[in-house]
Design a protein around this motif. Sequence first.
Motif, PDB file in Angstrom:
ATOM      1  N   ILE B  23       0.792  -1.618   0.025  1.00  0.00           N
ATOM      2  CA  ILE B  23      -0.031   0.274  -0.282  1.00  0.00           C
ATOM      3  C   ILE B  23       1.234   1.410  -0.466  1.00  0.00           C
ATOM      4  O   ILE B  23       2.001   1.514   0.721  1.00  0.00           O
ATOM      5  N   ALA B  27      -1.452   5.748   1.678  1.00  0.00           N
ATOM      6  CA  ALA B  27      -2.458   4.717   2.157  1.00  0.00           C
ATOM      7  C   ALA B  27      -2.181   4.865   3.361  1.00  0.00           C
ATOM      8  O   ALA B  27      -2.999   4.481   4.445  1.00  0.00           O
ATOM      9  N   GLU B  29      -0.139   6.777   5.456  1.00  0.00           N
ATOM     10  CA  GLU B  29      -0.465   8.048   6.653  1.00  0.00           C
ATOM     11  C   GLU B  29      -1.677   7.943   6.765  1.00  0.00           C
ATOM     12  O   GLU B  29      -2.599   8.714   7.940  1.00  0.00           O
ATOM     13  N   GLN B  30      -3.344   7.427   5.555  1.00  0.00           N
ATOM     14  CA  GLN B  30      -4.458   7.561   6.158  1.00  0.00           C
ATOM     15  C   GLN B  30      -4.772   6.929   7.376  1.00  0.00           C
ATOM     16  O   GLN B  30      -5.468   7.203   7.775  1.00  0.00           O
ATOM     17  N   LEU B  31      -4.222   6.076   7.103  1.00  0.00           N
ATOM     18  CA  LEU B  31      -4.827   5.059   7.990  1.00  0.00           C
ATOM     19  C   LEU B  31      -4.171   4.556   9.701  1.00  0.00           C
ATOM     20  O   LEU B  31      -4.803   4.704  10.490  1.00  0.00           O
ATOM     21  N   GLY B  32      -3.040   5.653   9.894  1.00  0.00           N
ATOM     22  CA  GLY B  32      -1.924   5.511  10.643  1.00  0.00           C
ATOM     23  C   GLY B  32      -1.617   4.645  11.320  1.00  0.00           C
ATOM     24  O   GLY B  32      -1.416   4.030  10.461  1.00  0.00           O
ATOM     25  N   ASP B  33      -1.437   4.260  12.888  1.00  0.00           N
ATOM     26  CA  ASP B  33      -0.653   3.183  13.449  1.00  0.00           C
ATOM     27  C   ASP B  33      -1.367   1.863  12.583  1.00  0.00           C
ATOM     28  O   ASP B  33      -2.195   1.627  13.393  1.00  0.00           O
ATOM     29  N   ILE B  34      -0.343   1.109  12.356  1.00  0.00           N
ATOM     30  CA  ILE B  34      -0.596  -0.197  11.603  1.00  0.00           C
ATOM     31  C   ILE B  34      -0.126  -0.710  13.283  1.00  0.00           C
ATOM     32  O   ILE B  34       0.392  -1.543  13.258  1.00  0.00           O
ATOM     33  N   SER B  57      -5.612  -0.671  11.628  1.00  0.00           N
ATOM     34  CA  SER B  57      -5.221   0.539  11.844  1.00  0.00           C
ATOM     35  C   SER B  57      -5.548  -0.159  13.718  1.00  0.00           C
ATOM     36  O   SER B  57      -5.874  -0.771  14.188  1.00  0.00           O
ATOM     37  N   LYS B  59      -7.741   1.725  15.050  1.00  0.00           N
ATOM     38  CA  LYS B  59      -9.466   2.559  14.919  1.00  0.00           C
ATOM     39  C   LYS B  59     -10.030   1.042  14.164  1.00  0.00           C
ATOM     40  O   LYS B  59     -11.273   0.930  14.164  1.00  0.00           O
ATOM     41  N   ALA B  60      -9.864   0.579  12.972  1.00  0.00           N
ATOM     42  CA  ALA B  60     -10.053   0.338  12.201  1.00  0.00           C
ATOM     43  C   ALA B  60      -9.681  -0.840  11.073  1.00  0.00           C
ATOM     44  O   ALA B  60      -8.378  -0.416  10.889  1.00  0.00           O
ATOM     45  N   SER B  62      -9.353  -2.051   7.282  1.00  0.00           N
ATOM     46  CA  SER B  62      -9.414  -1.985   5.725  1.00  0.00           C
ATOM     47  C   SER B  62      -8.793  -2.911   5.067  1.00  0.00           C
ATOM     48  O   SER B  62      -7.615  -3.312   4.974  1.00  0.00           O
TER      49      SER B  62
END
Lengths: 381, 123
Positions: B23, B27, B29-34, B57, B59-60, B62
Motif C-alpha cells: 500500500i 494510504a 498516512e491515512q490509516l495511521g498506526d498499523i 490500524s 481504529k479500524a 481496511s
Amino acid sequence: MSDEPSEDIPLVKLPLDSWHRARGARMVPFAGYEMPIQYEGIVAENNWTRSSASLFDVSHMGQLGLTGPSGDCEAGAAEAAEALEALLPGLITSLKTGRMRYSMLLDENGGILDDLMVTNAGPRIALVVNGAVKWDDIAHLREHLPDEINLHHFDDFALLALQGPKAGEVLEMLVPSTGALTFMTADLFEWGGTHLWVSRAGYTGEDGFEIAVHADHVEALADALVADERVKPAGLGARDSLRLEAGLPLYGHDITTETDPVSADLTFALSKKRREAGGYMGHGPVATVLEQGATKVRVGLILEGRMPAREGAEVYAGDEKVGVVTSGGFSPTLGKPIAMAYVDMSHAETGAALECEVRTKRLPATVSPMPFVPHRYFRGS
Amino acid sequence: MPRYFTDEHEWIDVEDDEATVGITDYAQEQLGDIVFVELPEAGTALDKGGDAAVVESVKAASDVYAPISGEVTEGNGALEEEPALVNSSPEEDGWFFKMTVGDASELEGLMDEAAYKEFVEGL
C-alpha cells in the motif's frame, strides 16, 4: 483500500477548527461535526495521555443547564434536580453543590437513551451529554420535564478535556486552586478575564479535567494549555482507545436503547435508594432485570495475537454463539487487542475462554475484568 | 522495474511474471498506526479488484485489493513481527505479498507514479 462512506449532511465546524488544522490534525465527520481524529498518531497520543497530559476538544458534546421556577439559584437547582430524577435512576436531589454523578437517561423499557454527567453546579443542574444524541436528549428532556423547568443549551460554550497524570500540576499552574478539586467535583474559576467551569472528570481513566469555556475564549485557553510542554493535543482516535482501555462504555455502541443498565454492568449508577422507590422512567423493567438477573452482560475480552475483533464480531464458546463484540481495538498500552462484548451470563465469569470470529478466523479471547488499564483518578492527597 | 498504482492506493511492482504488492505512503498516512496485517497464503488465487489482504490500524480494519489477477506466491513474513513496517517503509520493506502476473494486460488500466501523484493531490 476501502474508503469510509462519506456523509452528505453539512458538518458543523468547532470553535477551534482552524486551531486543530494548524496543528496538523486530520479532521473527520463525527456526530455532525468536523472533529480532529488524530494529530501525531493514535498510539503516540494514547501513550502521551498515559504518561503526561493531552488536550482533547470535546465541544461537540451537549452542555445543558436546568433550573426550576425559582430561577438561577440553589432553590431553582433543587427544583430541577427533583424533576430530573423522573428521567434517570441516579440520586440527584442529594448531590451537594460542586458534586457530580454519572447517570443515564432511560426510556420506558429501561433502554439507555444516553449516558451523561450530572452536576449540581450551584445555581443550576448541569448536564453533559453525548454529541451524537444531544438533540434527541434535548427533545426528550423538553418533552418529559414539566414546562416550569427551564432547559438552557450552552451552545456558545466549548468543552476541553485535559487528561493525564500531569493534568493536575499543569492546570494548577495556569488556573490556581483547580488542584483542590477531587475526582467528580467541579467549581467555577476565573482565567484570562473569563469564567471557566472546571470538572475533575474525564473519559480516559486518567486524572484530569473537563473545562467549559465560552467559545470566544477557547482558543486562548487551548494556546495557554499547549504552551506547557507537558501538554499535547490529542484526537478522537486516542480518546476512543483510552476509554476502551479504561473499560468505559461508548454510547451507540456498548450501550443503546437495546441495552439496560444492569446488562451494561452499570448497576453502580442505579442509586440504592431509588432501586426500590423508583419514580423514574424505565424503573419497572430495570427492577425486573435487577431481581431476575440479566441474561447477557457487558464484559471485557483480551484477545490472543495481534488481530483485533471489532464491533459486530460474534463471540463463541465452542460451537455455541454466546455473544457479540460491541467495541474493540488494539490497546496501545497493553500492546494487544481488547474488546467489550455482551455475552451470555453462563460464559461471563472472569477467565472464561471464548473465541471471537473475525473474517472466518476464530481468535482466542479471555473474559477479563475492566478496566483493562487501572484508573488513576485523583481522590485527594 | 515498472511500478503501477491503483485508485485504491495499492502499488504493484512487476518484474517479468512476478509482482510485489503493497500500500502507498498516502494510504499508510491515512490509516495511521498499523497494528496487524492479515496476508493471503501462498497459493491463494486473486481476482483483480478482489479482497487480497486486511490491514488493521488501532481504529479500524481496511481491505486491500488485488491490483491484478494472479496467484499469491509469498506473504511478507516480516509484517507478522513488525506490522509498523507498513508505516515506516510502506513502499519498500513494508510490502504485503508477491504474486504471479495472471494477465499482463490488466496492468494497462493502472496509473504510473506521475498519474498517481496527481490523483492523490486531487483528493
